[in-house]
Design a protein around this motif. Structure first.
Motif, mmCIF file in Angstrom:
data_model
loop_
_atom_site.group_PDB
_atom_site.id
_atom_site.type_symbol
_atom_site.label_atom_id
_atom_site.label_comp_id
_atom_site.label_asym_id
_atom_site.label_seq_id
_atom_site.Cartn_x
_atom_site.Cartn_y
_atom_site.Cartn_z
ATOM 1 N N HIS A 163 -22.125 -11.195 37.918
ATOM 2 C CA HIS A 163 -22.918 -10.170 38.594
ATOM 3 C C HIS A 163 -23.454 -10.701 39.924
ATOM 4 O O HIS A 163 -23.992 -11.801 39.993
ATOM 5 C CB HIS A 163 -24.072 -9.729 37.692
ATOM 6 N N GLU A 164 -23.273 -9.915 40.960
ATOM 7 C CA GLU A 164 -23.683 -10.258 42.327
ATOM 8 C C GLU A 164 -23.096 -11.600 42.783
ATOM 9 O O GLU A 164 -23.629 -12.241 43.671
ATOM 10 C CB GLU A 164 -25.215 -10.275 42.444
ATOM 11 N N ARG A 165 -22.040 -11.993 42.137
ATOM 12 C CA ARG A 165 -21.373 -13.285 42.407
ATOM 13 C C ARG A 165 -22.350 -14.462 42.337
ATOM 14 O O ARG A 165 -22.241 -15.431 43.074
ATOM 15 C CB ARG A 165 -20.625 -13.228 43.727
ATOM 16 N N ARG A 166 -23.290 -14.344 41.401
ATOM 17 C CA ARG A 166 -24.261 -15.417 41.175
ATOM 18 C C ARG A 166 -23.576 -16.602 40.493
ATOM 19 O O ARG A 166 -22.697 -16.404 39.662
ATOM 20 C CB ARG A 166 -25.396 -14.954 40.264
ATOM 21 N N PRO A 167 -24.000 -17.820 40.769
ATOM 22 C CA PRO A 167 -23.426 -18.992 40.101
ATOM 23 C C PRO A 167 -24.013 -19.163 38.692
ATOM 24 O O PRO A 167 -24.859 -20.025 38.440
ATOM 25 C CB PRO A 167 -23.819 -20.143 41.032
ATOM 26 N N LEU A 168 -23.561 -18.332 37.767
ATOM 27 C CA LEU A 168 -24.097 -18.335 36.405
ATOM 28 C C LEU A 168 -23.323 -19.247 35.461
ATOM 29 O O LEU A 168 -23.784 -19.519 34.354
ATOM 30 C CB LEU A 168 -24.089 -16.903 35.849
ATOM 31 N N LEU A 169 -22.151 -19.706 35.885
ATOM 32 C CA LEU A 169 -21.320 -20.532 35.005
ATOM 33 C C LEU A 169 -21.453 -22.012 35.365
ATOM 34 O O LEU A 169 -20.469 -22.717 35.590
ATOM 35 C CB LEU A 169 -19.864 -20.065 35.077
ATOM 36 N N VAL A 170 -22.686 -22.479 35.407
ATOM 37 C CA VAL A 170 -22.955 -23.882 35.710
ATOM 38 C C VAL A 170 -23.601 -24.588 34.513
ATOM 39 O O VAL A 170 -23.966 -25.748 34.598
ATOM 40 C CB VAL A 170 -23.852 -24.035 36.966
ATOM 41 N N ASN A 171 -23.716 -23.889 33.423
ATOM 42 C CA ASN A 171 -24.363 -24.375 32.218
ATOM 43 C C ASN A 171 -23.271 -24.707 31.194
ATOM 44 O O ASN A 171 -22.536 -23.811 30.767
ATOM 45 C CB ASN A 171 -25.301 -23.256 31.730
ATOM 46 N N PHE A 181 -12.984 -22.238 35.190
ATOM 47 C CA PHE A 181 -14.285 -21.587 35.283
ATOM 48 C C PHE A 181 -14.944 -22.146 36.537
ATOM 49 O O PHE A 181 -15.233 -23.331 36.614
ATOM 50 C CB PHE A 181 -15.191 -21.930 34.100
ATOM 51 N N MET A 182 -15.160 -21.298 37.504
ATOM 52 C CA MET A 182 -15.881 -21.655 38.717
ATOM 53 C C MET A 182 -17.350 -21.251 38.512
ATOM 54 O O MET A 182 -17.656 -20.522 37.571
ATOM 55 C CB MET A 182 -15.263 -20.940 39.909
ATOM 56 N N PRO A 183 -18.265 -21.696 39.362
ATOM 57 C CA PRO A 183 -19.671 -21.332 39.149
ATOM 58 C C PRO A 183 -19.934 -19.826 39.082
ATOM 59 O O PRO A 183 -20.789 -19.384 38.323
ATOM 60 C CB PRO A 183 -20.387 -21.960 40.352
ATOM 61 N N GLU A 184 -19.165 -19.022 39.846
ATOM 62 C CA GLU A 184 -19.435 -17.579 39.859
ATOM 63 C C GLU A 184 -18.231 -16.714 39.501
ATOM 64 O O GLU A 184 -18.318 -15.492 39.573
ATOM 65 C CB GLU A 184 -19.994 -17.149 41.220
ATOM 66 N N HIS A 185 -17.139 -17.301 39.093
ATOM 67 C CA HIS A 185 -15.996 -16.497 38.660
ATOM 68 C C HIS A 185 -15.072 -17.308 37.753
ATOM 69 O O HIS A 185 -15.226 -18.517 37.624
ATOM 70 C CB HIS A 185 -15.231 -15.906 39.840
#
Length: 187
Positions: free
Chosen positions: A25-33, A60-64
């Protein structure tokens, strides 16, 4: 004026390999966990089994996310496959955020219309889907997927990015217990 929703036509030739990209969502970096990424890997693994797809490559990139998949016998549509990944994963992240009282929950909750809000982990819409019909394009797509973190400056070599299938391709001699995402690849 009504907001125009982006649509995408999936060309569902079941003999083609599909390169799929979907964003946070909103290309947020959500995949850093790492724990969230492990959870995402579990949902991808379940969806490949349930919807009869073979996972050929991923990152898996930080935002996609990029996936390279091949439909199997009796496979579901691409949209059903994606829904089988994105919906349960998003629901689980929502539960985690609510349980921990994380303020990120509020940031990912959008107002759809007066009185109706919705949690959004993923960017609305189907993402990007490309059919791969020949060996040369297949090899280019694998390279593109694996080199994505390098091009972004997140690591020096593709094999250094944990959330990628690059090590399985480039270092096939790695032991099964190596620190790799638990995703079954069809190499």
């Amino acid at each position: 004026m009504a907001k125009h929703r982006k649509t995408i036509k999936h060309f569902e030739d079941f003999s083609d390999i599909h390169e799929i990209t979907f964003s946070c969502h909103e290309r947020r970096p959500l995949l850093v966990n790492d724990s969230w990424n492990k959870l995402l890997a579990e949902h991808i693994k379940r969806a490949t089994v349930r919807h009869h797809y073979k996972l050929l490559a991923f990152v898996f990139m930080p935002e996609h996310v990029h996936l390279l998949v091949a439909p199997g016998v009796d496979s579901s549509s691409i949209s059903m496959f994606l829904s089988g990944i994105k919906r349960p994963f998003s629901y689980r992240i929502k539960q985690i955020l609510l349980e921990t009282g994380d303020p990120l929950f509020e940031k990912l909750t959008v107002q759809q219309r007066p009185g109706v809000s919705r949690f959004r982990f993923w960017l609305e819409g189907p993402g990007y889907d490309r059919n791969v019909t020949d060996q040369q394009t297949f090899e280019l797509m694998i390279n593109y997927i694996h080199e994505n973190p390098v091009k972004r400056g997140l690591c020096e070599r593709a094999i250094d990015w944990k959330w990628s299938s690059a090590r399985r391709y480039l270092l096939p001699e790695l032991p099964e217990d190596a620190d790799l995402p638990e995703l079954d690849l069809f190499l």
